[in-house]
Design a protein around this motif. Structure first.
Motif, short mmCIF file in Angstrom:
data_model
loop_
_atom_site.label_atom_id
_atom_site.label_comp_id
_atom_site.label_asym_id
_atom_site.label_seq_id
_atom_site.Cartn_x
_atom_site.Cartn_y
_atom_site.Cartn_z
N VAL A 68 20.70 47.77 32.07
CA VAL A 68 21.31 46.50 32.75
C VAL A 68 21.59 45.40 31.66
CG1 VAL A 68 21.41 44.39 34.40
CG2 VAL A 68 20.28 46.67 34.99
N LEU A 69 20.49 45.06 31.04
CA LEU A 69 20.72 44.23 29.64
C LEU A 69 20.62 44.95 28.52
CD1 LEU A 69 17.64 41.89 30.91
CD2 LEU A 69 20.23 41.46 31.21
N PRO A 70 21.47 44.35 27.55
CA PRO A 70 21.34 45.05 26.23
C PRO A 70 20.12 45.18 25.55
CG PRO A 70 22.66 43.20 26.02
CD PRO A 70 22.49 43.27 27.45
N ALA A 108 26.43 49.32 27.38
CA ALA A 108 27.42 49.12 28.47
C ALA A 108 28.71 49.97 28.39
CB ALA A 108 27.79 47.65 28.52
N ASP A 134 23.63 47.90 22.45
CA ASP A 134 24.43 47.69 23.92
C ASP A 134 25.05 49.01 24.35
OD1 ASP A 134 25.42 46.66 25.99
OD2 ASP A 134 26.37 44.94 25.16
N ARG A 155 31.87 38.30 20.38
CA ARG A 155 30.64 39.21 19.83
C ARG A 155 31.18 39.65 18.58
NH1 ARG A 155 29.16 42.97 24.99
NH2 ARG A 155 28.57 41.49 26.45
N GLU A 169 33.40 39.50 25.26
CA GLU A 169 33.84 40.43 24.29
C GLU A 169 34.14 39.96 22.98
OE1 GLU A 169 33.04 43.69 24.38
OE2 GLU A 169 34.09 44.08 22.77
N ASN A 191 24.78 39.57 28.43
CA ASN A 191 25.75 39.81 29.13
C ASN A 191 26.74 38.85 29.49
OD1 ASN A 191 25.07 42.68 29.51
ND2 ASN A 191 23.93 42.25 31.46
N ASP A 192 26.31 37.52 29.27
CA ASP A 192 27.32 36.56 29.62
C ASP A 192 28.13 36.07 28.17
OD1 ASP A 192 25.93 36.42 31.98
OD2 ASP A 192 24.69 34.71 31.51
N THR A 248 29.60 53.16 37.08
CA THR A 248 28.45 52.41 36.16
C THR A 248 27.09 53.42 36.81
OG1 THR A 248 29.29 50.31 36.55
CG2 THR A 248 26.82 50.61 36.10
N TYR A 298 21.34 42.90 19.13
CA TYR A 298 21.49 43.75 20.68
C TYR A 298 22.11 45.23 19.98
CZ TYR A 298 21.35 39.41 23.49
OH TYR A 298 21.01 38.30 24.17
#
Lengths: 660, 254, 263
Positions: A414-416, A361, A359, A315, A312, A308-309, A386, A357
């Motif tokens: 919450v986490l990928p 999100a 993801d 990635r 974009e 998450n840190d 969310t 990952y």
């Protein structure tokens, strides 16, 4: 090329073959059906549906499964869905398109005739399942809902949350139990088939072991149907159930049935990564997740930040980058190799660095906004969006997310998710003709146990389709062409010398296993075999590795037969003994897989030979030399004869598979 | 083998077969990782038992992803262990602490006789399904899947009931060893769908009769079954079965 | 009628009998409490004693009360039979059990047995004495216009054939009745602290028994609905498991307290 095997594909235009065949196949009259006995081994989708349907037709059926109930067969674990060319979504689907997608997805290594038939009956399967009370997902208007799966651009996948296999199997199981209740099927649970009995060159029965008492039993049948699933457990770690095994198919192979394309293994791209040496199995995260999840790795090598840190722009959505047309929904073999490529290059994530990952999100955000609009909330906060988005994702994939959380201890909302490819399905299996009969008369193979429909790579949501097609809609017709000529064969008493001999051979082998009295457990041999197979005959293979693997497997086999230790006795419930028998067969199969992989000097679908790839790292087929089904005939220990069945494409233009 | 630092004392039910009686045996397992599943801890123990020349512990398990319903351990007084909505195979050692003593027993019910150690015979469930847990539709008779619209709410409810994995935790949790949650889940699934209507009354009566014949106890609505069900099947289904059964018994003409 | 016996002898049918009899007994409890609330009336037992006579003489009520006794016995022994049956379903007990169900729901049979003992004692205390023992008689004379009531305990030897003797004196404008003084008997009985404690314990058993029993009866009859089940549970908890046992328990406590305070 010699053509010893006759696939018996009906003549005529592709779209008429099955219709015409069905109208001309010899029939058995109802009175004769009552005196014809059929043995069905395995009660997954193929076995349960076949046993139920044949019993409905009036045949006398005996069904066998090694689990404590037919409902436990591993079809139950299929998650994502089942394909059917219904075109309910009006998005351009058709029988031809399903046929085409399947052939192309299989990297042009499947038979046109079989696959077209599969696409033709796909719609009937959905109808049948709905009628049985399978609670497929529905839209608010009450009509059936669909989603997308890999390797297709239409929405043709029917589903029941992430438990489609369970619902379909329970449907088939209820049909089977109905026939058990009526008395048309005799059900043998906790029974394992340990040999095929051959009389005058035909399969006439089986030797089965009652796993509770250890007793061997002889069962006669005019025909024997093997619906015993795939052999992915040869890799020790796979998404298969712990009990899934090759034993029934392998015994048939040793009795003369050809084993086709054993090296075609499907490595599924989205599984929960291995966490340690203790690991006993791998868990799949359905391909349907790729509808909404985006796959990525950091652009920077060895990035230690939490998923998450990572912003974009840092990635790498490598599937979307490499395959813009299909993006995250490329077929499984391609997605798996791409993940391996990134991890091998040092971009992997998680503690082991052997993961990428997946993801959600973006999906959560997108669904959240749609929900907000639906509810006329035009100033919804980010948190509200969310929350609503998570609720939508939960409805679609809740059970998968729960499973992920349970296994990894991380919350995927919450986490990928961290995922990595794992062995999932085997396209290879017993060679069968258009009738689903092996080259041994009277011996059939259905579902994953045969090789027929998926070529070198199976598309998602097609395994359920094939299993049920074979059981509900193919075998009930095609078995008539054999049994119609068997109506004069009386039930053969099981004191026939062939039964006595077969039982003795099985008993001898059990005695041999139990009397080795060495030091190592069946489990430890299985683990070692799995490691050899994964390292050298796994996602990528090469000549050197395969040759080494063959030598290592032969050595392992020797060690197995001299240092195995089985606790307990043969005449009691003894899972260790059963496991040992299965591992012994896996060892022999492992060798054949390497032999086949070594023979196939090309890359296609799930078979990737490092020597044969394009500059971009895509599989490079050799259609000129390898457009055939490699059917292997057993000729004695470590000796096989190759019977190639050429593949003829009359309707499809062969091309390099492109999902770009 | 040792990958972690948890040491666990296991008390496990050992029983040779149906005919003999059994007892709890104590085993120490060391070096357990908290990422291991509960069954993987048993794998580790069994490997050790084999290497020591002792017979390993027999237990049922197959898919190890919580869907086949084969695993069936009664762990520290609860079927499938301490977590809610989780099967034994999905239980991980992080749910326990180093030094814990864990008592593992088989499902106990007269209708689930012990086969060996932790393995029981649940064929009574199959016989209940065979008595009527189906829709009598022969292959090939079906109309188009979309010809019968089903309200989403009904489809969802039917699915929630159909999610039952037939593991028998409900029986094992119930003080009366009642199978009502299992039977009610199947009856509900089919009663909620239009396809299930033609045989609705008959089905409820036949399945209840078979359930009784198998020797399961009766339901006293304690709710332990639903609390322990790994698929969280709702008690509403039991009420529905009561309704279905009474309606069928009192309302049918035969 | 074989279908009826078949239905009622199924596991669900057996429970339905428990459920229906249980609900009947719940209604009885409610009526019983409302009637007995007259014990708290400060009229020397006039209303209560008249009520006692009414309950034991009015034919319909009499029939209902005999049905009630029969159902109590049926509910008790049928319940014990079912408990016995259910225990047979698990011949080998677990070594360790960690329950996920309520205390009440698991112990219905034990609570029920306590209640049965309680009922026997309770009936012996009042019902038996009222019917069979020479309780003292009391005469209430009510002034029809003012409503004022004069209480007069009859002489020790007084007895009458009927349960109630009514007389009207039109000239004096009074109406008087002579009845057995059960009210007095209640007051005397509850001077015994042991009996008070026993009654309070009995009410605990009622509370726990009904906490599960009332809502369970609805579930057995198939009544489980997201909108209405919460209401059933609310009534089961607040009316049957709390208010009714409290109301009953208040009676011995009230009389005992009265006794302690010297009247």
């Amino acid at each position: 090329m010699s053509n010893k095997l006759d696939a018996k594909i009906p003549e005529g235009p592709l779209s008429d073959k099955w219709t015409k065949y069905r109208s001309t196949v010899p029939l058995v009259n109802p009175a004769n059906k009552r005196s014809l006995e059929i043995i069905v081994v395995g009660t997954g989708l193929a076995g349960a549906s076949a046993a139920a349907t044949l019993a409905e037709l009036g045949y006398k059926v005996k069904a066998f499964c090694f689990q404590d109930s037919p409902r436990r067969a591993h079809s139950i674990a299929a998650q994502g869905g089942i394909n059917a060319a219904k075109n309910y979504q009006n998005d351009g689907d058709s029988v031809y398109r399903l046929f085409y997608d399947t052939i192309k997805g299989g990297d042009y290594r499947a038979r046109e005739g079989n696959v077209h038939r599969l696409a033709e009956v796909s719609g009937n399967i959905i109808d049948q399942c709905v009628a049985q009370g399978v609670p497929f997902a529905r839209e608010y208007g009450g009509l059936l809902s669909n989603r997308s799966f890999g390797g297709t651009q239409v929405q043709r996948t029917f589903y029941a949350a992430g438990q489609t296999g369970q619902q379909l199997l329970l449907g088939a199981y209820s049909g089977l139990e109905r026939q058990v209740g009526i008395g048309n099927v005799t059900m043998y649970t906790r029974h394992e088939m340990l040999d095929v009995v051959m009389i005058d060159g035909k399969a006439r029965g089986i030797i089965a072991k009652n796993l509770v008492t250890g007793e061997l039993e002889r069962h006669f049948g005019h025909a024997v149907l093997l619906c015993t699933g795939g052999y992915g457990n040869v890799f020790y770690l796979s998404t298969n159930a712990m009990g899934s095994n090759v034993t029934a198919a392998w015994k048939a192979h040793k009795k003369g049935a050809n084993f086709a394309n054993p090296c075609y293994t499907q490595i599924h791209p989205t599984c929960i990564p291995v966490s340690g040496d203790h690991q006993s199995k791998l868990t799949l995260m359905s391909e349907s997740l790729r509808n909404d999840g985006r796959i990525w790795v950091p652009k920077q090598k060895d990035d230690k930040r939490a998923g998450n840190d990572i912003p974009e722009e840092e990635r790498d959505y490598y599937l979307e980058r490499r395959y813009p047309a299909f993006g995250n929904l490329v077929p499984r073999d391609i997605a798996s190799r791409a993940a391996k490529e990134r991890c091998d290059a040092g971009y992997g994530v998680g503690a082991s660095k052997m993961a990428v990952y997946l993801d959600f999100a973006f999906a959560i955000d997108r669904y959240g906004k749609i929900e907000a609009n639906k509810k006329n909330m035009h100033d919804a906060s980010k948190e509200q969006i969310t929350e609503m988005g998570r609720a939508v994702v939960k409805e679609k994939y809740g059970n998968l997310f729960d499973m992920y959380k349970q296994i990894t201890g991380e919350d995927p909302y919450v986490l990928p998710m961290r995922i990595y490819p794992a062995v999932h399905y085997t396209m290879g299996g017993l060679w069968v003709d258009y009738n689903l009969m092996t080259n041994v008369p009277g011996l059939y193979a259905l579902g994953e146990a045969n090789f027929s429909d998926h070529g070198a790579n199976r598309l998602g949501a097609s395994a359920l389709m094939q299993g049920l097609a074979d059981g509900y809609f193919v075998i009930p017709y095609t078995i008539g062409s054999y049994l119609s000529s068997e109506i004069r064969t009386k039930s053969i008493p099981t004191d026939h010398p062939a039964f006595v001999e077969a039982e003795k051979a099985v008993q001898d082998r059990i005695n041999k296993l139990i009397n080795i009295k060495g030091k190592q457990s069946p489990e430890s041999f299985h683990k070692r075999l799995g490691k050899i197979m994964w390292d050298k005959c796994g996602m990528a293979r090469n000549e050197k590795g395969l040759k080494e693997a063959i030598a290592e497997i032969q050595a392992l086999k020797k060690e197995f037969w001299s240092d195995l230790r089985i606790m307990g006795d043969a005449d009691e419930f003894n899972p260790e003994l059963d496991k040992a028998g299965r591992v012994a067969d896996f060892i022999e199969l492992g060798e054949l897989m390497c032999v086949d992989a070594l023979n196939r000097n090309e890359s296609c679908g799930g078979h990737f030979r490092e020597e044969f790839q394009t500059e971009e790292g895509e599989a490079l087929r050799d259609d000129e030399n390898y457009m055939y089904v490699a059917a292997w005939e057993y000729e004695g220990e470590s000796k096989w004869n190759l019977n190639p069945e050429p593949l003829i494409y009359e309707n499809i233009k062969i091309a390099q598979r492109s999902y770009k | 083998m040792s990958e972690g630092n948890m040491n666990i004392t296991l008390k496990v039910w050992r029983q040779k077969n149906k005919k003999t009686s059994g007892k709890l045996e104590t085993y120490q397992v060391e070096g357990i990782s908290e990422d291991m599943s509960f069954l993987e801890m048993f794998d580790v123990l069994n490997e050790r038992l084999v290497s020591e020349g002792t017979e390993p512990i027999a237990f049922d398990h197959d898919c190890r992803e919580g869907i086949c319903g084969m695993c069936s351990m009664y762990i520290n007084g609860q079927p499938h262990g301490p977590l809610q909505g989780v099967t034994t195979c999905q239980l991980h050692m992080r749910s326990f602490k180093n030094g814990d003593t864990i008592v593992v027993e088989p499902w106990r019910s007269v209708a689930f006789p012990v086969v060996k150690d932790l393995v029981v015979d649940r064929s009574s469930f199959d016989r209940i399904i065979a008595s009527g847990g189906y829709i009598s539709v022969n292959t090939g008779n079906a109309q188009d899947g979309n010809s019968l619209p089903i309200p989403k709410d009904d489809a969802d409810k039917a699915f929630a009931a159909a999610a039952c994995i037939g593991c028998g935790a409900c029986v094992s949790a119930c003080k009366n060893a009642s199978a009502m949650l299992f039977v009610s889940a199947k009856v509900s699934q089919l009663a909620l769908l239009p396809q299930g209507q033609p045989e609705r009354q008959d089905r409820a009566m036949k399945m209840v009769a078979q359930m009784d014949a198998e020797g399961f106890g009766s339901c006293t609505n304690t709710g332990a079954c639903a609390a322990e069900c790994p698929k969280e099947i709702s008690l509403e289904n039991i009420a529905r079965l009561n309704r279905e059964y009474l309606g069928a018994s009192l309302g049918s003409t035969n | 009628m074989s279908w009826l016996t078949k239905t009622l002898s199924s596991s669900i049918g057996k429970k339905v009998l428990m459920s229906l009899t249980g609900l009947f007994l719940c209604t009885f409890l409610l009526v019983h409490l409302i009637g007995n609330l007259q014990l708290f009336k400060n009229d020397g037992g006039y209303a209560f004693n008249k009520y006692a006579v009414f309950m034991t003489t009015f034919p319909l009520i009499k029939i209902v009360s005999y049905v009630n006794y029969a159902l109590i016995l049926f509910h008790a022994f049928w319940g014990l039979y079912l408990e016995f049956q259910n225990r047979k379903a698990r011949p080998v007990a677990y070594a360790v059990v960690r329950n996920q169900s309520s205390f009440s729901s698991r112990n219905m049979a034990i609570l029920g047995t306590i209640l049965l003992v309680y009922i026997v004692v309770h009936m012996g205390d009042f019902w038996y004495k009222f019917h069979n023992e020479p309780l003292p008689y009391v005469q209430y004379t009510e002034n029809v216009t003012t409503g004022e009531v004069v209480t007069k305990t009859m002489d020790a030897g007084y007895t009458q054939e009927v349960k109630i003797v009514e007389m009207s004196n039109e000239a004096a404008g009074t109406h008087s009745v002579i009845v057995k003084d059960l009210f007095q008997e209640v007051g005397v009985s509850f001077q015994n602290p042991l009996l008070v404690i026993f009654y309070i314990l009995g009410m605990f058993a009622v509370a726990y028994h009904l906490y599960h029993g009332f809502q369970s009866a609805f579930q057995t009859l198939g009544w489980n609905h997201p909108k209405y089940t919460p209401l059933v549970k609310f009534i089961g908890t607040w009316v049957f498991a709390i208010a009714i046992p409290l109301g009953f328990a208040a009676m011995p406590i009230y009389f005992f307290a009265k006794h302690l305070m010297g009247n």
